[in-house]
Motif scaffolding. Structure first.
Motif: not given
Length: 290
Positions: A94-110, A112-116, A139-145
């Protein structure tokens, strides 16, 4: 739901298992305090240390005891498959919303993050908060990402990791994001020491560690900023500076766990006796009680 004060509580542990009674009481307290939403299983909620079953149960306990206050449930995991499982469990609870951080072990590309986010948003029926937390996820988001991800279906807010301390620079930062994001996507500040500056600079929400244990001072700060009283919001934050200093020195999770006298999931050991005494002194000086 994605404006105002979002309180992120701990997930209390006893003997390395979730203390459901304590968790239910904590969530109920937040709901009755008047926070605008509750962020269950965020970083403060130790989601990354829990099994699927523990996370599903914690999500249900939070929703059941929130008394109608919207609950946003963290669904981050290393594999997309496990994120989708967590999203399914959160929605079933019954959650009203979800929160998602792009967890990583291997470095994620932009990409990869967008695909997630692309994969997850395609399977959601509730709004999604994008959690930009480079200190934890690496994982560092650019403004463009941010702009690419924010254009996906169901994305309703982005949780940014603070703003510049300089007020004009903070305002410019928030306005830059506004120009890149859809008008339907809110901007929320995290990093509690930055809350007053971020809200005064135009952020719509404060995603708050402090509010998860001490909602009253966080509400005072938030409502001051929302009413346009920037000076009072800054004064509230300055009053809490000793606590922000503890957060910077020991990490906010360990400090609030010590303040609330809750255990953390192993291998997290919490603060030593000297640091706990320091936390107790600051809380007494600020008049804060968990």
């Amino acid at each position: 739901m994605f404006t105002g004060l979002s309180a992120f509580p701990l997930t209390p542990f006893t003997d390395d298992a979730i203390d459901e009674k304590a968790y239910a009481a904590l969530v109920h307290r937040l709901a009755t305090s008047g926070v605008d939403s509750i962020g269950a299983l965020g970083s403060t909620g130790s989601y990354a240390y829990l099994t699927r079953e523990e996370r599903a149960r914690a999500a249900r306990v939070a929703v059941d005891h929130a008394d109608g206050t919207p609950v946003i449930v963290g669904i981050g995991a290393l594999r997309t498959r496990h994120v989708l499982e967590a999203a399914e469990d959160a929605q079933n609870a019954g959650a009203a919303g979800v929160l998602l951080a792009p967890l990583s072990y291997q470095r994620l590309t932009d990409d990869d993050v967008f695909g997630l986010y692309e994969d997850v948003s395609a399977h959601l029926s509730v709004p999604l908060v994008v959690y930009d937390n480079p200190g934890t996820t690496h994982v560092t988001f650019t403004d463009e990402l941010h702009a690419r991800v924010a254009a996906l279906p169901h994305v309703a807010s982005i949780k940014i990791p603070g703003v510049p301390a300089d007020r004009p620079a903070a305002h410019a930062r928030v306005q830059r994001l506004r120009q890149l994001l859809p008008a339907t996507v809110t901007v929320g500040v995290s990093g509690d020491a930055f809350a007053a500056t971020g809200l005064n600079a135009g952020c719509d929400a404060w995603y708050s560690v402090l509010a998860g244990t001490f909602p009253e001072p966080a509400l005072a700060l938030t409502r001051a900023a929302q009413s346009g009283d920037a000076d009072r919001a800054r004064a509230e934050s300055q009053r809490l500076q000793p606590l922000w200093d503890l957060f910077a020195r020991h990490g906010s999770l360990r400090v609030v766990a010590a303040a609330a006298a809750y255990d953390l999931p192993l291998p997290l050991r919490g603060l030593d006796a000297e640091a706990r005494a320091e936390v107790a002194t600051v809380l007494e000086e600020l008049g804060l009680r968990a």
